[in-house]
Design a protein around this motif. Structure first.
Motif, PDB file in Angstrom:
ATOM      1  N   GLU A  66       0.794  -1.469  -0.238  1.00 21.29           N
ATOM      2  CA  GLU A  66      -0.123   0.342  -0.215  1.00 21.29           C
ATOM      3  C   GLU A  66       0.526   1.215   0.261  1.00 21.29           C
ATOM      4  OE1 GLU A  66      -1.098   0.120   4.677  1.00 21.29           O
ATOM      5  OE2 GLU A  66      -2.029  -0.547   3.503  1.00 21.29           O
ATOM      6  N   ASP A  67       0.379   2.455  -0.371  1.00 19.94           N
ATOM      7  CA  ASP A  67       1.353   3.321  -0.722  1.00 19.94           C
ATOM      8  C   ASP A  67       1.656   3.915   0.878  1.00 19.94           C
ATOM      9  OD1 ASP A  67      -0.253   3.328  -3.332  1.00 19.94           O
ATOM     10  OD2 ASP A  67      -0.909   5.531  -2.684  1.00 19.94           O
ATOM     11  N   THR A  68       3.185   4.150   0.989  1.00 21.07           N
ATOM     12  CA  THR A  68       3.742   4.418   2.343  1.00 21.07           C
ATOM     13  C   THR A  68       5.210   5.279   2.003  1.00 21.07           C
ATOM     14  OG1 THR A  68       3.361   0.889   2.466  1.00 21.07           O
ATOM     15  CG2 THR A  68       5.372   2.589   3.499  1.00 21.07           C
ATOM     16  N   ASN A  69       5.179   5.800   2.929  1.00 22.06           N
ATOM     17  CA  ASN A  69       6.466   7.046   3.408  1.00 22.06           C
ATOM     18  C   ASN A  69       7.859   6.003   4.564  1.00 22.06           C
ATOM     19  OD1 ASN A  69       5.738   9.112   2.190  1.00 22.06           O
ATOM     20  ND2 ASN A  69       4.182   9.677   3.306  1.00 22.06           N
ATOM     21  N   ILE A  70       8.971   6.160   3.590  1.00 19.56           N
ATOM     22  CA  ILE A  70       9.526   5.371   4.573  1.00 19.56           C
ATOM     23  C   ILE A  70      10.848   6.651   5.236  1.00 19.56           C
ATOM     24  CG2 ILE A  70      11.563   3.697   5.629  1.00 19.56           C
ATOM     25  CD1 ILE A  70      10.615   2.253   3.749  1.00 19.56           C
ATOM     26  N   ASN A  71      10.950   7.530   6.394  1.00 15.35           N
ATOM     27  CA  ASN A  71      11.441   8.080   7.333  1.00 15.35           C
ATOM     28  C   ASN A  71      12.279   7.426   8.115  1.00 15.35           C
ATOM     29  OD1 ASN A  71      10.044  10.284   5.597  1.00 15.35           O
ATOM     30  ND2 ASN A  71       8.863   9.525   7.144  1.00 15.35           N
ATOM     31  N   LYS A  72      13.022   6.582   7.765  1.00 17.44           N
ATOM     32  CA  LYS A  72      13.976   5.940   9.154  1.00 17.44           C
ATOM     33  C   LYS A  72      14.979   4.769   8.141  1.00 17.44           C
ATOM     34  CE  LYS A  72      11.207   1.189  10.168  1.00 17.44           C
ATOM     35  NZ  LYS A  72      10.705   0.760  10.125  1.00 17.44           N
ATOM     36  N   ILE A  73      16.086   4.301   8.842  1.00 17.03           N
ATOM     37  CA  ILE A  73      17.033   3.967   8.364  1.00 17.03           C
ATOM     38  C   ILE A  73      16.719   1.846   8.185  1.00 17.03           C
ATOM     39  CG2 ILE A  73      19.408   2.603   8.487  1.00 17.03           C
ATOM     40  CD1 ILE A  73      20.465   4.610  10.481  1.00 17.03           C
ATOM     41  N   THR A  74      16.292   1.313   7.390  1.00 21.25           N
ATOM     42  CA  THR A  74      15.303   0.112   6.987  1.00 21.25           C
ATOM     43  C   THR A  74      17.216  -1.289   6.434  1.00 21.25           C
ATOM     44  OG1 THR A  74      13.653   0.891   6.099  1.00 21.25           O
ATOM     45  CG2 THR A  74      14.039  -0.889   4.994  1.00 21.25           C
ATOM     46  N   GLU A  75      16.652  -1.977   7.345  1.00 21.05           N
ATOM     47  CA  GLU A  75      17.803  -2.999   7.144  1.00 21.05           C
ATOM     48  C   GLU A  75      17.916  -4.042   6.498  1.00 21.05           C
ATOM     49  OE1 GLU A  75      21.015  -2.464   8.117  1.00 21.05           O
ATOM     50  OE2 GLU A  75      21.259  -0.742   9.135  1.00 21.05           O
ATOM     51  N   GLU A  76      16.659  -4.199   5.195  1.00 23.95           N
ATOM     52  CA  GLU A  76      16.266  -4.402   5.383  1.00 23.95           C
ATOM     53  C   GLU A  76      15.955  -4.927   3.180  1.00 23.95           C
ATOM     54  OE1 GLU A  76      12.590  -6.764   5.897  1.00 23.95           O
ATOM     55  OE2 GLU A  76      12.898  -4.706   7.606  1.00 23.95           O
ATOM     56  N   ASP A  77      16.081  -5.872   2.891  1.00 25.96           N
ATOM     57  CA  ASP A  77      14.948  -5.667   0.837  1.00 25.96           C
ATOM     58  C   ASP A  77      14.081  -5.340   1.054  1.00 25.96           C
ATOM     59  OD1 ASP A  77      17.952  -6.268   0.093  1.00 25.96           O
ATOM     60  OD2 ASP A  77      17.045  -8.414  -0.582  1.00 25.96           O
ATOM     61  N   ILE A  78      13.920  -4.082  -0.153  1.00 24.82           N
ATOM     62  CA  ILE A  78      12.287  -4.213   0.110  1.00 24.82           C
ATOM     63  C   ILE A  78      11.867  -4.422  -1.110  1.00 24.82           C
ATOM     64  CG2 ILE A  78      10.688  -1.900  -0.304  1.00 24.82           C
ATOM     65  CD1 ILE A  78      12.411  -0.288   1.749  1.00 24.82           C
ATOM     66  N   VAL A  79      10.411  -5.527  -1.514  1.00 27.26           N
ATOM     67  CA  VAL A  79       9.853  -5.297  -2.164  1.00 27.26           C
ATOM     68  C   VAL A  79       8.870  -4.347  -1.984  1.00 27.26           C
ATOM     69  CG1 VAL A  79       7.997  -7.105  -4.210  1.00 27.26           C
ATOM     70  CG2 VAL A  79      10.095  -7.909  -2.631  1.00 27.26           C
ATOM     71  N   VAL A  80       8.458  -3.371  -3.593  1.00 28.35           N
ATOM     72  CA  VAL A  80       6.882  -2.716  -3.640  1.00 28.35           C
ATOM     73  C   VAL A  80       6.125  -3.287  -4.840  1.00 28.35           C
ATOM     74  CG1 VAL A  80       7.233  -0.292  -4.297  1.00 28.35           C
ATOM     75  CG2 VAL A  80       8.803  -0.636  -3.342  1.00 28.35           C
TER      76      VAL A  80
END
Length: 107
Positions: free
Chosen positions: A5-19
């Motif tokens: 779903e529509d998302t904002n990420i405003n942090k450090i992410t330590e993993e792979d992402i699938v959009v």
């Protein structure tokens, strides 16, 4: 991490992402992983990507921030107005906006 779903990420992410699921991801933080943009989905990278990018047909990716990985596949639209640092060749169909940088060379 799977984004469906529509998302904002405003942090450090330590993993792979699938959009996925025709969703839109606005990434303002730091991503220490790879991003895969599925068909019909979109990525707006405002922050930093320390990983690789892979896109499917009918997807859109806009790089306003900094990426220091490889573009593994460019089957969707990729528009670069930020900075890309990579050891691999940049696909010819990446749209380079005036003022963007690839390996410290301005276009």
């Amino acid at each position: 991490m799977r984004i469906e779903e529509d998302t904002n990420i405003n942090k450090i992410t330590e993993e792979d992402i699938v959009v996925a699921n025709s969703s839109i991801l606005h990434a303002h933080g730091i991503i220490n992983g790879n991003i895969y943009v599925e068909e019909g989905s979109a990525l707006f990278l405002h922050g930093m990507l320390h990983g690789n990018l892979q896109t499917e047909q009918n997807s859109s990716t806009y790089i306003y921030g900094t990426m220091d990985g490889e573009i593994l596949s460019c089957n969707g639209k990729i528009e670069l107005s930020g900075m890309l640092h990579t050891k691999a060749a940049v696909p010819d169909n990446v749209i380079k906006i005036k003022g963007c940088y690839i390996n410290d060379i301005e276009f």
